[in-house]
Design an enzyme around this catalytic site. Structure first.
Site, PDB file in Angstrom:
ATOM      1  N   LYS A  68      43.627  48.768  45.031  1.00  9.74           N
ATOM      2  CA  LYS A  68      43.610  47.581  44.162  1.00  9.74           C
ATOM      3  C   LYS A  68      42.183  47.262  43.731  1.00  9.74           C
ATOM      4  CE  LYS A  68      45.071  43.800  42.114  1.00  9.74           C
ATOM      5  NZ  LYS A  68      43.949  42.887  41.978  1.00  9.74           N
ATOM      6  N   SER A  95      48.841  43.149  41.344  1.00  5.25           N
ATOM      7  CA  SER A  95      48.195  43.096  40.034  1.00  5.25           C
ATOM      8  C   SER A  95      49.157  42.597  38.969  1.00  5.25           C
ATOM      9  CB  SER A  95      47.676  44.473  39.629  1.00  5.25           C
ATOM     10  OG  SER A  95      47.039  44.400  38.367  1.00  5.25           O
ATOM     11  N   HIS A 132      41.311  49.673  41.045  1.00  6.10           N
ATOM     12  CA  HIS A 132      42.055  49.228  39.849  1.00  6.10           C
ATOM     13  C   HIS A 132      41.266  48.158  39.114  1.00  6.10           C
ATOM     14  CE1 HIS A 132      44.507  46.028  38.034  1.00  6.10           C
ATOM     15  NE2 HIS A 132      45.358  46.956  37.645  1.00  6.10           N
ATOM     16  N   ASN A 133      40.774  47.175  39.856  1.00  6.10           N
ATOM     17  CA  ASN A 133      40.023  46.084  39.233  1.00  6.10           C
ATOM     18  C   ASN A 133      38.700  46.574  38.657  1.00  6.10           C
ATOM     19  OD1 ASN A 133      42.138  44.577  40.273  1.00  6.10           O
ATOM     20  ND2 ASN A 133      40.833  42.911  40.967  1.00  6.10           N
ATOM     21  N   GLU A 147      39.458  48.061  35.456  1.00  5.72           N
ATOM     22  CA  GLU A 147      39.729  46.929  34.559  1.00  5.72           C
ATOM     23  C   GLU A 147      38.432  46.365  33.984  1.00  5.72           C
ATOM     24  OE1 GLU A 147      40.946  42.378  35.512  1.00  5.72           O
ATOM     25  OE2 GLU A 147      42.378  43.886  36.235  1.00  5.72           O
TER      26      GLU A 147
END
Length: 484
Positions: A186, A132, A189-190, A193
């Site tokens: 991940k 990231s 995480h996105n 986001e």
């Protein structure tokens, strides 16, 4: 002539991300083997950035693998899907047992689980590693989320630690867990986001259309907010974007950008996976749907032409009250952001349980403090909450966050109410508030839904006064109840 094995790490795929990652590795003392299907990219990297460190370029996969020291370790930075599978197979054919293949792309974690199983059967290690921070992070220090075996981590760990972002003296990398754990984290995480960006966009819209403020003025607000508990990379760059002026027209750049937000799949995967796990990630889901709505230009154009009725997207606020409303928006943004993170970590907890991963949530929060897109000041507090056990049930129950939401709650409700009255869409704000209210409800209307399900489908229901599964014989006189 035999190729000498001198490189301790290799990179396959030298587009922007791969090229920058290779340069970062070289700058930090690694000898980096390079391979790209189009050799011109390899030559260009060495020609333009050869002074970054030691590079070992190769024109074939065979020479690339031969240039790597054992255990040979190669990071793939190619497009997700079939191209990744093709490169993995090509490398695996040339490698030997004990060697390590690392997928640094945004691959779906189920694909990573499948690939790890297949590669392990061939005696090799396969690591799915979330990276990231975009192109800048790849070059100057990303947040890294590797999965894979402990054995592969012993080799890969020092290499990734050498290039990771550093936050408060700690490298932003940790071994997440087995097989697909790194790509799973991940992915979430996105998803967070997506929610964070949507919440910021709703805040902007409330000020732009709702209060009639100009972009640069709103940029000043975000710049000021970056000095508060909202301090984060996304708030920082939002201020920069809103201050930017288009050179061709002299207008604020944000006003000439087409209002169609793109997607590359990770937000959608987060929501789909949450649905499978039965975890409500309402803020993330609404952020994904909002991007989908932005792309429906035909429907939106038809709606504008038809003049669908409703308020004129303005907040009924006097000039004297404007600053108070802006402060309410700040509180609403922070409360909704906390919900997005709480839901994201709930999904990680559920995923870890489902797939048998031992994921350290405090460590995940720590590695997100630097390098990554959602890096934010409050991740220190998130990490502390998981470290202490205060967030074991939900981040919302940790004392710091419970107090923060308590203090923001009246503002949060006023913002959602004013937006609805003014005809301004705030899907992430309102769904986050609805989730919070649902979470704190002692009894939900799901009891009625379960009664309906039993009526039309004999799905049974539980009772609050005794254990067991029950079914009402709805079609029979007197509607007797029986144990299922």
């Amino acid at each position: 002539m035999a190729v000498e094995a001198t490189a301790n790490i290799g990179v396959v795929g030298l587009a922007a991300m791969g090229s920058n990652l290779a340069r970062n590795l070289a700058r930090h003392g690694n000898t980096v083997a390079l391979y790209n299907r189009h050799v011109e990219r390899t030559e260009k990297l060495v020609r333009e950035h050869g002074d970054d460190g030691e590079f070992v370029p190769s024109a074939t996969v065979a020479d690339f693998v031969a240039s790597l020291k054992r255990p040979r370790t190669a990071i793939i930075m190619v497009k997700a899907g079939a191209p990744t599978d093709a490169v993995i197979n090509e490398l695996a054919d040339a490698m030997e047992p004990g060697d390590i293949i690392v997928d640094g792309g945004n691959s779906y974690f189920e694909d990573t689980i499948r690939r790890e199983k297949a590669i392990r059967a061939r005696g090799l290690h396969f690591v799915g590693c979330g990276v990231s921070g975009g192109e800048e992070g790849a070059l100057n220090g990303p947040s890294l989320m590797p999965g894979g075996t402990e054995e592969s981590w012993r080799t890969l760990g020092p290499i990734l630690t050498s290039i990771a972002a550093v936050a408060e003296g700690e490298p932003c990398v940790t071994h997440i867990g087995e097989n697909g754990a790194g790509h799973f984290v991940k992915m979430v995480h996105n998803g967070i986001e997506y929610a964070d960006m949507q919440l910021i966009a709703e805040s902007y819209d409330l000020m732009r259309r709702g209060l009639g403020m100009e972009p640069a003025e709103i940029g000043d607000v975000f710049a000021a907010w970056n000095g508060t508990e909202l301090n984060s990379y996304l708030i920082e760059i939002t201020a920069d974007v809103l201050h930017e002026v288009d050179k061709a027209t002299g207008r604020p750049l944000v006003d000439v950008i087409v209002d169609h937000a793109g997607m590359k799949g990770t937000g959608t995967w987060t929501v789909q996976t949450a649905l499978t796990l039965g975890v409500p990630v309402t803020g993330i889901a609404e952020a994904v749907f909002a991007r989908g709505l932005s792309s429906q230009t035909v429907q939106r154009g038809a709606a504008a032409k038809a003049g669908l009725s409703g308020p004129q997207a303005r907040l009924d606020v006097s000039a004297a009250d404007r600053d108070a409303v802006i402060e309410d928006i700040r509180h609403a943004l922070y409360a909704s952001k906390i919900v997005a993170y709480a839901q994201g970590f709930d999904e990680i907890m559920s995923g870890a349980k489902e797939y048998g991963w031992n994921i350290d949530l405090a460590a995940v929060a720590r590695i997100w403090r630097g390098g990554c897109i959602i890096r934010a000041q409050f991740l220190n507090v998130v990490s502390d909450a998981f470290e202490s056990g205060d967030a074991d049930v939900s981040l919302l129950f940790a004392p710091y966050f419970r107090k923060a939401v308590d203090e923001a709650q009246e503002s949060w409700r006023r913002v959602v109410a004013k937006a609805v009255e003014g005809g301004l869409p705030v899907p992430a704000f309102s769904s986050s508030l609805a989730y919070y209210d649902g979470l704190r409800s002692g009894r939900l209307p799901a009891a009625l839904i379960q009664g309906q399900r039993d009526f039309f489908g004999a799905h049974t229901y539980g009772r609050v006064d005794r254990p067991g599964a029950f079914h009402t014989l709805w079609a029979e006189p007197g509607r007797p109840e029986v144990e299922a």
